[in-house]
Every structure is written in structure tokens, then in C-alpha cells.
Write an enzyme that holds these catalytic residues in place. Structure first.
Site, mmCIF file in Angstrom:
data_model
loop_
_atom_site.group_PDB
_atom_site.id
_atom_site.type_symbol
_atom_site.label_atom_id
_atom_site.label_comp_id
_atom_site.label_asym_id
_atom_site.label_seq_id
_atom_site.Cartn_x
_atom_site.Cartn_y
_atom_site.Cartn_z
ATOM 1 N N TYR A 36 0.826 -1.210 0.000
ATOM 2 C CA TYR A 36 0.000 0.000 0.000
ATOM 3 C C TYR A 36 0.860 1.260 0.000
ATOM 4 O O TYR A 36 0.363 2.342 -0.302
ATOM 5 C CB TYR A 36 -0.916 0.051 1.229
ATOM 6 N N HIS A 94 0.798 -11.808 2.513
ATOM 7 C CA HIS A 94 -0.245 -11.096 1.773
ATOM 8 C C HIS A 94 -0.949 -11.980 0.751
ATOM 9 O O HIS A 94 -2.172 -11.992 0.663
ATOM 10 C CB HIS A 94 0.354 -9.861 1.085
#
Length: 254
Positions: A36, A94
């Protein structure tokens, strides 16, 4: 790991004041990720807030290209530096792709857990089969599994696995990436309760034992509205109708 029913997803948030405002509103679970590119924003927001750091659960994720053991260790330390913390409550794999190798990746997470660098090992976007493989390799328990979950995408088997093995399922993109207002079953429930379709999506997830969720919001109005959805109680028939939506629209495929 005990997680609040509604936390804050931070993907796309680039203003530390949003994080500080969220904490002021009552959020106690902040979810970010290396990919991010806003861990420093989350860290600065935490620093600006008057909420004690130990009261906020902070989660981040190691991206798929950094899942070799040496990269897990290196990037975890880099994440801590950006977050301004000596440890992080929850560190996720992730996605189990690219550099992911359960026999090599997961022991590196165990090492961080044993050293106290992380409070729990999380997995994200795993299948049931991949979860089972991880369980045979990990020494630490699975602290949480994060997966896309909303009325238009209700993945099979993951919630029952979470319940069976006593870890929370963390639902991301719970508002169907802005499509909640186009889902007939959700809109009908919203009209009956004088609520928004977004609140119905969150209430539908909150009604499921073992599910917590992390909607993204940036304005105080939306931050507060998402938390208020905890108080909306849907009728069993309304939940059943949303459960029965016969569509599968994964918004964030691999």
C-alpha cells in the site's frame, strides 16, 4: 487473536490525520500492507493520536515478492521502522504466490513471532488447501485469515475453517468496492431499516460468528457511519437472502 468487529482498512489513505481521526472515533484495529506504500502514514497517524499505542491493534502484510526468508526478516524490520513501532501485532503473508514457499516462508514468520517482533502470524488470500498446508508447517497458531468477503463474493469453506480452528476471518472490501447500492437484496434491507446499503453490508458480516471486517473510509462522516453499523440488527430472513445471492464477483483476484 481478539479483533474488534469493525476495523479500518487503509489502502489508498495518504493522510495521517485520517488515521488519527479514526482512532479518535473509536477504531482500534488498523490494517495496512507493504504494497500500500502508506505504512509511514499509518505510523504518523498513530503518533498524532492521543490513543495509547498499546490500545491499537496494527496489522501489516509482507508482499508476495518478499516472501523468501531473508526478505521476510528484512522487510518486516523496514515495516516496523515506517510504522514507528518496535513490534507489530499482526503480520500477514499477503498472498501465497511468487516467492511464497510454505516450507521456507512460514518458518521465517515463526522466527519473528518467537522473537516478539510480531504478536501473531496472519495469512491472507489463502484457499482451504493452502491453509491446511500452512497449519502443518507453522509452529505459531494462525492468528487471522484475511480474505475478500462481501455480498457479491462469499468464498466457500473459509469461514467454517476459521471457526473450526478458532481464528477470526477478516473480511476486506466488505462494501463490494462501492457496489453495495446496486445489490437488490442489500438495498431492500436498507430501505426496511432506514439505513444505507453500506451499513447493511457491514451488519450482515458482523452477524456472522467469527467474522470481523475492515472497511476503508476517509471522512469523519463515513468513519463514524461504519462504526454505527455495529448497532444495526438484520432479520434472519434478510441475512438469508443476502447469503443466498447467486453471484460470484471477486473484485481483487490474484
Amino acid at each position: 487473536m481478539q479483533l474488534p468487529p469493525i476495523g479500518l482498512g487503509t489502502m489508498g489513505i495518504d493522510d495521517p490525520d485520517v488515521i488519527a481521526t479514526a482512532l479518535e472515533c473509536g477504531y482500534r484495529h488498523l490494517d495496512t500492507a507493504q504494497i500500500y506504500e502508506n505504512e509511514a502514514v499509518v505510523g504518523e497517524g498513530l503518533a498524532r493520536s492521543t490513543v495509547p499505542r498499546e490500545d491499537a491493534i496494527v496489522a501489516t502484510k509482507v508482499w508476495a515478492d518478499s516472501l523468501a526468508p531473508e526478505d521476510v526478516r528484512r522487510t518486516a524490520e523496514e515495516s516496523l521502522e515506517r510504522l514507528g513501532r518496535e513490534s507489530v501485532d499482526l503480520l500477514y503473508v499477503h498472498r501465497p504466490i511468487e516467492a511464497y514457499d510454505p516450507e521456507r516462508t512460514l518458518p521465517a514468520f515463526d522466527e519473528l513471532y518467537d522473537r516478539g517482533v510480531i504478536g501473531g502470524v496472519g495469512l491472507s488470500n489463502f484457499t482451504v488447501e493452502e491453509l491446511e498446508t500452512a497449519r502443518t508447517v507453522l509452529e505459531a497458531p494462525i492468528a487471522a485469515h484475511q480474505v475478500e468477503y462481501h455480498p457479491l463474493f462469499q468464498p466457500e469453506g473459509l469461514l467454517s475453517h476459521a471457526r473450526e480452528h478458532s481464528y477470526p476471518l477478516v473480511a476486506y472490501s466488505p462494501l463490494a468496492n462501492g457496489r453495495a447500492g446496486g445489490i437488490d437484496e442489500v438495498v431492500a434491507a436498507a430501505e426496511r431499516h432506514d439505513a444505507t446499503p453500506e451499513a447493511v453490508c457491514l451488519a450482515w458480516l458482523a452477524a456472522k460468528e467469527g467474522v470481523v471486517t475492515i472497511p476503508k473510509a476517509s471522512s469523519r462522516e463515513h468513519l463514524e457511519a461504519n462504526l454505527e453499523a455495529r448497532d444495526l440488527e438484520l432479520e434472519p430472513a434478510e441475512i438469508d437472502r443476502i447469503d443466498g445471492i447467486d453471484r460470484t464477483e471477486e473484485l481483487f483476484p490474484e
